[in-house]
Motif scaffolding. Structure first.
Motif, PDB file in Angstrom:
ATOM      1  N   PRO A  48       0.834  -1.209   0.000  1.00 49.95           N
ATOM      2  CA  PRO A  48       0.000   0.000   0.000  1.00 49.95           C
ATOM      3  C   PRO A  48       0.869   1.259   0.000  1.00 49.95           C
ATOM      4  N   GLU A  49       0.279   2.364  -0.378  1.00 52.98           N
ATOM      5  CA  GLU A  49       1.032   3.604  -0.551  1.00 52.98           C
ATOM      6  C   GLU A  49       1.803   3.991   0.706  1.00 52.98           C
ATOM      7  N   ALA A  50       1.188   3.788   1.873  1.00 56.26           N
ATOM      8  CA  ALA A  50       1.843   4.188   3.120  1.00 56.26           C
ATOM      9  C   ALA A  50       3.095   3.364   3.404  1.00 56.26           C
ATOM     10  N   TYR A  51       3.160   2.149   2.853  1.00 56.26           N
ATOM     11  CA  TYR A  51       4.308   1.268   3.102  1.00 56.26           C
ATOM     12  C   TYR A  51       5.060   0.962   1.807  1.00 56.26           C
ATOM     13  N   ARG A  52       4.948   1.848   0.830  1.00 56.07           N
ATOM     14  CA  ARG A  52       5.577   1.621  -0.459  1.00 56.07           C
ATOM     15  C   ARG A  52       7.097   1.513  -0.347  1.00 56.07           C
ATOM     16  N   TRP A  53       7.687   2.154   0.651  1.00 56.96           N
ATOM     17  CA  TRP A  53       9.139   2.125   0.818  1.00 56.96           C
ATOM     18  C   TRP A  53       9.664   0.723   1.079  1.00 56.96           C
ATOM     19  N   LEU A  54       8.793  -0.194   1.550  1.00 55.07           N
ATOM     20  CA  LEU A  54       9.229  -1.565   1.785  1.00 55.07           C
ATOM     21  C   LEU A  54       9.541  -2.293   0.479  1.00 55.07           C
ATOM     22  N   GLY A  55       9.111  -1.714  -0.638  1.00 51.58           N
ATOM     23  CA  GLY A  55       9.444  -2.303  -1.925  1.00 51.58           C
ATOM     24  C   GLY A  55      10.939  -2.340  -2.186  1.00 51.58           C
ATOM     25  N   ALA A  56      11.704  -1.535  -1.458  1.00 48.63           N
ATOM     26  CA  ALA A  56      13.161  -1.565  -1.595  1.00 48.63           C
ATOM     27  C   ALA A  56      13.747  -2.892  -1.142  1.00 48.63           C
ATOM     28  N   PHE A  57      12.953  -3.691  -0.424  1.00 49.30           N
ATOM     29  CA  PHE A  57      13.400  -4.999   0.041  1.00 49.30           C
ATOM     30  C   PHE A  57      12.712  -6.127  -0.727  1.00 49.30           C
ATOM     31  N   ASP A  58      12.250  -5.826  -1.939  1.00 47.28           N
ATOM     32  CA  ASP A  58      11.559  -6.823  -2.757  1.00 47.28           C
ATOM     33  C   ASP A  58      12.358  -7.094  -4.030  1.00 47.28           C
ATOM     34  N   PHE A  59      12.476  -8.366  -4.394  1.00 45.77           N
ATOM     35  CA  PHE A  59      13.275  -8.788  -5.543  1.00 45.77           C
ATOM     36  C   PHE A  59      12.743  -8.197  -6.843  1.00 45.77           C
ATOM     37  N   THR A  60      11.452  -8.362  -7.104  1.00 45.78           N
ATOM     38  CA  THR A  60      10.871  -7.880  -8.354  1.00 45.78           C
ATOM     39  C   THR A  60      10.958  -6.365  -8.470  1.00 45.78           C
ATOM     40  N   THR A  61      10.748  -5.654  -7.364  1.00 48.68           N
ATOM     41  CA  THR A  61      10.823  -4.196  -7.384  1.00 48.68           C
ATOM     42  C   THR A  61      12.229  -3.725  -7.721  1.00 48.68           C
TER      43      THR A  61
END
Length: 231
Positions: A48-61
């Motif tokens: 979700p937008e509020a936790y979008r920064w966690l995408g930095a710890f995602d392989f596909t992102t």
């Protein structure tokens, strides 16, 4: 003189104790494994937008995507045929494979593979008949088929799995390959028509991956048993 040359063989109890000491896994290894599971499983994919920064710890992102050239979806373009098209497609897989293999080396240094071996063997060995060290390769397949395949090949090349394990793992990976990535990228267009919560079909497909793996394992131990007698 003879006593200095000949070494006293270890009794089974001593050998078992030495093996247990070698297999001890520290806290850092479990932390590394936890990070690997979160990174490769897609837990932080499309947050979700509020936790979008966690995408930095995602392989596909982190893999990202190619830009478009003359309206094409990527530099591979459209309408290509034969060896040239195949070369460009293979080249498009390089970033994901390089990222996965590089991260695996780092995580392996911190003991993630040892932790996976210890924690996942009691789960994967009875169900699929594969060692727990294969856990990260299977988890990686949830987001990237090519990265999961690269990790699987690495396990085979280093002797951590045999050909029978390879076939079972391939069956598990082939069913719903790239499950998390494809589900949220493609099936998301139909989410509005779902009559059940979005996570239920995802769980069902994940469980069916094990059904496929178990089915192939049964075939290998019955109909094709002779083909793997020397494994």
């Amino acid at each position: 003189m003879v006593s200095n040359v000949l070494s006293t063989p270890q009794v089974p109890e001593q050998q078992e104790q030495a093996t247990l000491e070698e297999e001890k896994v520290g806290v850092g290894a479990y932390v590394s494994l936890f990070f690997a599971v979160c990174f490769f499983s897609g837990v932080f994919y499309k947050m979700p937008e509020a936790y979008r920064w966690l995408g930095a710890f995602d392989f596909t992102t982190l893999i990202g995507k190619f830009g478009s050239i003359s309206g094409a979806s990527s530099f591979v373009g459209s309408g290509g045929v034969s060896a040239r098209a195949g070369f460009l497609f293979a080249l498009s897989l390089v970033p994901g494979v390089m990222l996965a293999l590089g991260l695996l080396e780092v995580l392996s240094y911190y003991g993630a593979l040892k932790a996976a071996q210890k924690l996942m063997t009691p789960l994967l060995k009875p169900i699929l008949g594969v060692p727990g060290v294969t856990g990260l390769a299977l988890i990686t397949d949830l987001q990237s088929t090519d990265a999961g395949a690269a990790l699987t090949k690495g396990l085979l090349d280093t002797g951590k799995i045999d050909k029978k394990n390879l076939v079972v793992m391939s069956a598990w990976q082939y069913a719903g390959a790239g499950l998390v990535n494809n589900y949220f990228s493609i099936a998301s267009a139909l989410f509005f028509a779902f009559l059940v919560p979005v996570w239920i079909p995802l769980v069902v497909m994940f469980c069916l991956k094990f059904v496929g793996g178990v089915f192939v394992r049964i075939c290998l131990t019955t109909f094709y048993k002779k083909d793997f007698q020397n494994e």
